[in-house]
Motif scaffolding. Structure first.
Motif, PDB file in Angstrom:
ATOM      1  N   LEU A 194     -11.522  39.605  63.297  1.00 49.90           N
ATOM      2  CA  LEU A 194     -12.209  40.809  62.812  1.00 49.90           C
ATOM      3  C   LEU A 194     -13.600  40.856  63.432  1.00 49.90           C
ATOM      4  O   LEU A 194     -14.370  39.893  63.316  1.00 49.90           O
ATOM      5  CB  LEU A 194     -12.365  40.762  61.293  1.00 49.90           C
ATOM      6  CG  LEU A 194     -11.112  40.524  60.454  1.00 49.90           C
ATOM      7  CD1 LEU A 194     -11.476  40.576  58.971  1.00 49.90           C
ATOM      8  CD2 LEU A 194     -10.037  41.556  60.784  1.00 49.90           C
ATOM      9  N   GLU A 195     -13.893  41.937  64.089  1.00 49.60           N
ATOM     10  CA  GLU A 195     -15.231  42.099  64.675  1.00 49.60           C
ATOM     11  C   GLU A 195     -15.874  43.342  64.060  1.00 49.60           C
ATOM     12  O   GLU A 195     -15.332  44.440  64.140  1.00 49.60           O
ATOM     13  CB  GLU A 195     -15.136  42.215  66.207  1.00 49.60           C
ATOM     14  CG  GLU A 195     -16.401  42.680  66.909  1.00 49.60           C
ATOM     15  CD  GLU A 195     -17.662  41.879  66.568  1.00 49.60           C
ATOM     16  OE1 GLU A 195     -17.612  40.646  66.577  1.00 49.60           O
ATOM     17  OE2 GLU A 195     -18.691  42.532  66.274  1.00 49.60           O
ATOM     18  N   PHE A 196     -17.030  43.125  63.476  1.00 47.08           N
ATOM     19  CA  PHE A 196     -17.759  44.191  62.804  1.00 47.08           C
ATOM     20  C   PHE A 196     -18.204  45.279  63.789  1.00 47.08           C
ATOM     21  O   PHE A 196     -18.156  46.463  63.506  1.00 47.08           O
ATOM     22  CB  PHE A 196     -18.977  43.535  62.123  1.00 47.08           C
ATOM     23  CG  PHE A 196     -19.941  44.479  61.503  1.00 47.08           C
ATOM     24  CD1 PHE A 196     -19.639  45.108  60.312  1.00 47.08           C
ATOM     25  CD2 PHE A 196     -21.171  44.737  62.102  1.00 47.08           C
ATOM     26  CE1 PHE A 196     -20.538  45.988  59.726  1.00 47.08           C
ATOM     27  CE2 PHE A 196     -22.069  45.615  61.527  1.00 47.08           C
ATOM     28  CZ  PHE A 196     -21.746  46.237  60.332  1.00 47.08           C
ATOM     29  N   GLY A 197     -18.599  44.890  64.979  1.00 46.04           N
ATOM     30  CA  GLY A 197     -19.120  45.830  65.976  1.00 46.04           C
ATOM     31  C   GLY A 197     -18.009  46.530  66.747  1.00 46.04           C
ATOM     32  O   GLY A 197     -16.827  46.202  66.612  1.00 46.04           O
ATOM     33  N   PRO A 198     -18.402  47.474  67.596  1.00 42.77           N
ATOM     34  CA  PRO A 198     -17.397  48.241  68.341  1.00 42.77           C
ATOM     35  C   PRO A 198     -16.826  47.519  69.547  1.00 42.77           C
ATOM     36  O   PRO A 198     -15.924  48.025  70.209  1.00 42.77           O
ATOM     37  CB  PRO A 198     -18.180  49.481  68.783  1.00 42.77           C
ATOM     38  CG  PRO A 198     -19.602  49.026  68.851  1.00 42.77           C
ATOM     39  CD  PRO A 198     -19.764  47.963  67.820  1.00 42.77           C
ATOM     40  N   ARG A 199     -17.351  46.327  69.884  1.00 40.73           N
ATOM     41  CA  ARG A 199     -16.817  45.586  71.027  1.00 40.73           C
ATOM     42  C   ARG A 199     -17.023  44.085  70.805  1.00 40.73           C
ATOM     43  O   ARG A 199     -17.784  43.671  69.925  1.00 40.73           O
ATOM     44  CB  ARG A 199     -17.490  46.022  72.317  1.00 40.73           C
ATOM     45  CG  ARG A 199     -18.967  45.746  72.337  1.00 40.73           C
ATOM     46  CD  ARG A 199     -19.587  46.264  73.603  1.00 40.73           C
ATOM     47  NE  ARG A 199     -20.440  45.250  74.161  1.00 40.73           N
ATOM     48  CZ  ARG A 199     -21.396  45.486  75.032  1.00 40.73           C
ATOM     49  NH1 ARG A 199     -21.610  46.705  75.472  1.00 40.73           N
ATOM     50  NH2 ARG A 199     -22.125  44.513  75.505  1.00 40.73           N
ATOM     51  N   LEU A 200     -16.345  43.311  71.618  1.00 44.68           N
ATOM     52  CA  LEU A 200     -16.447  41.861  71.495  1.00 44.68           C
ATOM     53  C   LEU A 200     -17.756  41.333  72.096  1.00 44.68           C
ATOM     54  O   LEU A 200     -18.378  41.997  72.921  1.00 44.68           O
ATOM     55  CB  LEU A 200     -15.272  41.188  72.211  1.00 44.68           C
ATOM     56  CG  LEU A 200     -13.878  41.394  71.594  1.00 44.68           C
ATOM     57  CD1 LEU A 200     -12.810  40.741  72.456  1.00 44.68           C
ATOM     58  CD2 LEU A 200     -13.809  40.864  70.166  1.00 44.68           C
ATOM     59  N   VAL A 201     -18.125  40.159  71.694  1.00 42.34           N
ATOM     60  CA  VAL A 201     -19.218  39.356  72.258  1.00 42.34           C
ATOM     61  C   VAL A 201     -20.579  40.053  72.269  1.00 42.34           C
ATOM     62  O   VAL A 201     -21.437  39.723  73.093  1.00 42.34           O
ATOM     63  CB  VAL A 201     -18.885  38.839  73.682  1.00 42.34           C
ATOM     64  CG1 VAL A 201     -19.573  37.480  73.910  1.00 42.34           C
ATOM     65  CG2 VAL A 201     -17.405  38.648  73.942  1.00 42.34           C
ATOM     66  N   GLY A 202     -20.786  40.964  71.344  1.00 38.91           N
ATOM     67  CA  GLY A 202     -22.109  41.579  71.196  1.00 38.91           C
ATOM     68  C   GLY A 202     -22.716  42.000  72.507  1.00 38.91           C
ATOM     69  O   GLY A 202     -22.068  42.616  73.345  1.00 38.91           O
ATOM     70  N   ARG A 203     -23.979  41.624  72.692  1.00 40.75           N
ATOM     71  CA  ARG A 203     -24.681  42.033  73.913  1.00 40.75           C
ATOM     72  C   ARG A 203     -24.811  40.895  74.919  1.00 40.75           C
ATOM     73  O   ARG A 203     -25.565  40.997  75.878  1.00 40.75           O
ATOM     74  CB  ARG A 203     -26.052  42.591  73.545  1.00 40.75           C
ATOM     75  CG  ARG A 203     -25.966  43.981  72.927  1.00 40.75           C
ATOM     76  CD  ARG A 203     -27.309  44.464  72.489  1.00 40.75           C
ATOM     77  NE  ARG A 203     -27.927  43.516  71.565  1.00 40.75           N
ATOM     78  CZ  ARG A 203     -29.167  43.606  71.128  1.00 40.75           C
ATOM     79  NH1 ARG A 203     -29.931  44.566  71.541  1.00 40.75           N
ATOM     80  NH2 ARG A 203     -29.649  42.717  70.284  1.00 40.75           N
ATOM     81  N   ALA A 204     -24.072  39.807  74.693  1.00 43.57           N
ATOM     82  CA  ALA A 204     -24.181  38.672  75.626  1.00 43.57           C
ATOM     83  C   ALA A 204     -23.546  39.001  76.967  1.00 43.57           C
ATOM     84  O   ALA A 204     -23.879  38.395  77.988  1.00 43.57           O
ATOM     85  CB  ALA A 204     -23.524  37.438  75.030  1.00 43.57           C
TER      86      ALA A 204
END
Ligand SMILES: Cc1cc2nc3c(=O)[nH]c(=O)nc-3n(C[C@H](O)[C@H](O)[C@H](O)COP(=O)(O)OP(=O)(O)OC[C@H]3O[C@@H](n4cnc5c(N)ncnc54)[C@H](O)[C@@H]3O)c2cc1C
Length: 441
Positions: free
Chosen positions: A200-210
């Motif tokens: 489950l990922e809260f944001g709209p894409r994986l791995v945030g801004r990394a």
């Protein structure tokens, strides 16, 4: 491998702390935090000829070990736990370093000259002449209903990994909360071990801004095609237990859907350990604020690794730009800079950060930092399973994410280190080796 393999890594006779005879009552340098950066600091100091006594102290009961395998090979049981240990007890004894395990420092009293006494929660005192904070970071907790149920786990240290391994055998369904590097690595490992894994990922894409969008999308598709159930923009509302019990049995999503789970693994990032720095009155802002020489605001304490917020080390970065990095490479390089400072030499921290993350057969290597890019170049070789994204700012390459493409990674890393460029137009052909088109900027 047994689930308590790290615990058992030290043979009984060697499990004692390495305490060389002649330990002074006041150590020359007290390093608080016995992990990647603390170990490297002690090793680098000895390599530079620092001859004062060193105490390397940590709160974990294990000999200092490498964390990266915890979500990968150690979880999967494909490495011997002994191979994760940084240095033998004999090494520490020979190098006049006291290794102190299982002591959590709760308070430090300081004198004006920088010396002081650290107090542990067990009531012990550790007098020192000089202090290094290598206290790292702790897992960010998810505070929702059911968060304290048995089976709701985190993965920051060896005890966490042992707790996870102990449960894996009986589990069929695992829900991983957080689609960052550690969540995806653990999810891939658990899937390989035959578990039914949902991320489950809260944001709209994986791995945030990394990583940039192309890399995030590549990982999303690659993981889904390997059978991972990844749900973006999705968060857990609560963790449930059957019949009001104490053991987790499922995750209820915001829309009311319930996913069965005998293990919930939470990987939603970390919080730098700044408690001691705050107590000492050091400047803290998303980590312990240090200068280019790894010195904290008092000008004498060094702070390095995951706990430190430092000037961006990338040559040519904007003046005043600060950064906190969470990687092995940073812990090592930062420790070397601190070792110079502690031996009276001034070596600025300047370098190209790099990072790796292994997820199933996807071997990601990142060179540089992609912040502020204005152009990307995609190199994709479907047949060989290679994928690279090069990031540019005003025509200059600044970073690359490379999946199963170590030559691309090395070429970009080397170019960045030498201040060279890899022109975007030529880089777009995946058949062209990047090192052959590298130019002096
Ligand atoms: C599961 C996992 C996988 C990872 N995979 C990768 C990877 O593939 N590639 C990569 O580059 N990086 C990876 N990392 C990140 C990397 O391990 C960290 O960046 C690195 O460990 C940072 O080292 P550090 O010494 O600064 O901090 P830490 O490793 O956090 O160590 C700090 C130590 O200080 C101790 N401590 C804290 N406060 C006190 C106190 N008051 N008293 C005594 N002791 C204290 C802590 O318990 C800990 O042992 C991974 C991390 C984890 C958890």
């Amino acid at each position: 491998m047994s689930t308590n393999a790290v615990e058992n890594a030290a043979p009984a006779a060697a499990a004692e702390d390495a305490t060389p005879s002649g330990t002074p009552s006041r150590t020359g340098l007290l390093i608080i935090g016995a992990s990647q950066s603390g170990v490297q600091l002690a090793v680098s100091l000895r390599a530079l000829g620092f001859d004062e006594h060193i105490t390397l102290l940590g709160d974990e009961d294990h000999r200092p070990y490498q964390r990266p395998a915890l979500s990968k090979e150690f979880l999967q049981g494909t490495v011997e736990s002994e191979s994760l240990i940084f240095r033998s007890n004999e090494y520490w004894a020979e190098h006049n370093v006291d290794l102190v395990k299982g002591e959590y420092i709760v308070r430090i009293d300081r004198e004006a000259d920088g010396s002081g006494v650290a107090h542990s929660s067990s009531g012990k005192q550790f007098p020192f002449k000089r202090l290094a904070l290598t206290v790292g970071a702790r897992a960010r907790k998810l505070e929702i209903e059911g968060g304290d149920l048995d089976g709701v786990l985190y993965l920051r240290n060896a005890d966490d990994a042992l707790a996870l391994k102990a449960r894996v055998g009986d589990a069929h369904d695992v829900v991983v909360i957080g689609g960052g590097f550690i969540g995806l690595e653990a999810a891939s490992s658990l899937q390989k071990m035959g578990k039914n894994v949902t991320v489950l990922e809260f944001g709209p894409r994986l791995v945030g801004r990394a990583v940039g969008e192309e890399t995030a999308e590549y990982f999303l598709q690659a993981h889904r095609s390997r059978g991972l159930d990844i749900r973006l923009s999705t968060s857990a509302a609560r963790f449930r237990a059957d019949d009001g019990g104490a053991v987790v049995s499922g995750v209820e999503l915001q829309d009311g859907t319930v996913l069965p789970a005998q293990i919930v693994l939470i990987g939603i990032g970390v919080i730098p350990n700044t408690q001691l720095a705050e107590q000492l009155g050091l400047t803290v802002d998303n980590g312990i604020v240090v200068d280019r020489f790894a010195l904290a605001s008092d000008g004498t304490t060094v702070a390095i690794g995951d706990c430190a917020n430092m000037p961006n080390p990338v040559p040519g970065s904007a003046p005043g730009e600060r950064i906190r990095l969470e990687s092995v490479n940073n812990a090592i390089e930062h420790a070397k800079v601190a070792a110079y400072s502690l031996t009276g030499r001034r070596e600025e921290y300047a370098g190209i950060p790099w990072f790796w993350s292994n997820q199933a057969d996807l071997k990601l290597q990142i060179a540089g930092l992609c912040n502020g890019y204005d152009q990307t170049v995609l190199r994709r070789d479907e047949e060989r399973g290679k994928f690279s994204v090069l990031y540019y700012r005003q025509g200059q390459v600044i970073a690359a994410d490379c999946v199963n493409a170590p030559l691309d990674f090395m070429a970009v890393k080397n170019a960045l280190a030498k201040g060279q460029n890899i022109p975007a137009e030529a880089a777009a052909d995946p058949a062209t080796p990047l090192k052959t088109i590298t130019t002096d900027s």
